[in-house]
Design a protein around this motif. Structure first.
Motif, PDB file in Angstrom:
ATOM      1  N   VAL A 266       0.831  -1.195   0.000  1.00  0.00           N
ATOM      2  CA  VAL A 266       0.000   0.000   0.000  1.00  0.00           C
ATOM      3  C   VAL A 266       0.869   1.249   0.000  1.00  0.00           C
ATOM      4  N   HIS A 267       0.366   2.254  -0.672  1.00  0.00           N
ATOM      5  CA  HIS A 267       1.003   3.563  -0.698  1.00  0.00           C
ATOM      6  C   HIS A 267       0.170   4.456   0.216  1.00  0.00           C
ATOM      7  N   GLU A 268       0.796   4.948   1.282  1.00  0.00           N
ATOM      8  CA  GLU A 268       0.083   5.720   2.289  1.00  0.00           C
ATOM      9  C   GLU A 268       0.621   7.150   2.335  1.00  0.00           C
ATOM     10  N   LEU A 269      -0.268   8.104   2.093  1.00  0.00           N
ATOM     11  CA  LEU A 269       0.073   9.513   2.216  1.00  0.00           C
ATOM     12  C   LEU A 269      -0.013   9.895   3.685  1.00  0.00           C
ATOM     13  N   ILE A 270       1.063  10.450   4.224  1.00  0.00           N
ATOM     14  CA  ILE A 270       1.042  10.912   5.607  1.00  0.00           C
ATOM     15  C   ILE A 270       0.333  12.270   5.611  1.00  0.00           C
ATOM     16  N   VAL A 271      -0.835  12.297   6.217  1.00  0.00           N
ATOM     17  CA  VAL A 271      -1.685  13.492   6.221  1.00  0.00           C
ATOM     18  C   VAL A 271      -1.297  14.418   7.363  1.00  0.00           C
ATOM     19  N   SER A 272      -0.991  13.841   8.519  1.00  0.00           N
ATOM     20  CA  SER A 272      -0.665  14.647   9.694  1.00  0.00           C
ATOM     21  C   SER A 272       0.266  13.862  10.611  1.00  0.00           C
ATOM     22  N   LEU A 273       1.226  14.561  11.169  1.00  0.00           N
ATOM     23  CA  LEU A 273       2.125  13.998  12.173  1.00  0.00           C
ATOM     24  C   LEU A 273       2.203  15.027  13.294  1.00  0.00           C
ATOM     25  N   ASP A 274       1.501  14.786  14.382  1.00  0.00           N
ATOM     26  CA  ASP A 274       1.332  15.759  15.453  1.00  0.00           C
ATOM     27  C   ASP A 274       2.023  15.266  16.717  1.00  0.00           C
ATOM     28  N   ASP A 275       3.199  15.816  16.992  1.00  0.00           N
ATOM     29  CA  ASP A 275       3.967  15.401  18.167  1.00  0.00           C
ATOM     30  C   ASP A 275       3.253  15.743  19.472  1.00  0.00           C
ATOM     31  N   ASP A 276       2.591  16.901  19.528  1.00  0.00           N
ATOM     32  CA  ASP A 276       1.914  17.302  20.762  1.00  0.00           C
ATOM     33  C   ASP A 276       0.781  16.342  21.118  1.00  0.00           C
ATOM     34  N   ALA A 277       0.003  15.938  20.126  1.00  0.00           N
ATOM     35  CA  ALA A 277      -1.116  15.014  20.358  1.00  0.00           C
ATOM     36  C   ALA A 277      -0.676  13.556  20.267  1.00  0.00           C
ATOM     37  N   ARG A 278       0.578  13.315  19.872  1.00  0.00           N
ATOM     38  CA  ARG A 278       1.091  11.955  19.628  1.00  0.00           C
ATOM     39  C   ARG A 278       0.157  11.211  18.682  1.00  0.00           C
ATOM     40  N   ARG A 279      -0.083  11.819  17.520  1.00  0.00           N
ATOM     41  CA  ARG A 279      -1.039  11.276  16.555  1.00  0.00           C
ATOM     42  C   ARG A 279      -0.475  11.371  15.144  1.00  0.00           C
TER      43      ARG A 279
END
Length: 138
Positions: free
Chosen positions: A56-69
């Protein structure tokens, strides 16, 4: 559209669990070795190869260190879906443990059972991997 929602307690510090999730290009080494056999990164897209041969090819939409999400969406590969969006999030629990939450929205609805089985298998590997890394050396 179907939604698969799973939560699991992991016997590891939330910072350590998030570090493994945050290293989104190293899923096959840091998060789910054996379940995922290879991960390649091309910009904001990771190409994930699973042990069963699915790619699968997965686009990383969000990487939020504060929310760990982290949030990602399947944009190509061999998974037969019209829509796929998922997120993984790490929460602190008592005793230095972590609550790992994985939510996947998928269409068509008929793919939900397969996605749920894969998520369940993935969580087992993730729990085992991260709890093992957190265990003190003998």
């Amino acid at each position: 559209m179907a939604s698969v929602h799973r939560e699991a307690l992991i016997d590891a510090d939330p910072a350590a669990v998030w570090e493994a999730v945050h290293r989104w290009g190293e899923v096959h080494r840091r998060l789910a070795p054996g379940f995922v056999v290879d991960t390649q990164v091309d910009g904001d897209v990771r190409v994930v190869t699973f042990a069963d041969g699915t790619v699968v090819h997965e686009l990383i939409v969000s990487l939020d260190d504060d929310a760990r999400r982290i949030a990602y969406s399947v944009v190509g590969g061999s998974m037969d879906v019209v829509h796929h969006h998922a997120s993984m999030q790490v929460f602190a629990e008592a005793g230095g443990r972590s609550r790992f939450v994985w939510i996947t929205d998928v269409q068509p609805h008929s793919r939900a059972e397969l996605i749920a089985a894969n998520v369940d298998q993935g969580i087992q590997v993730i729990r085992r991997t991260l709890a093992t890394e957190a265990a003190p050396a003998s």
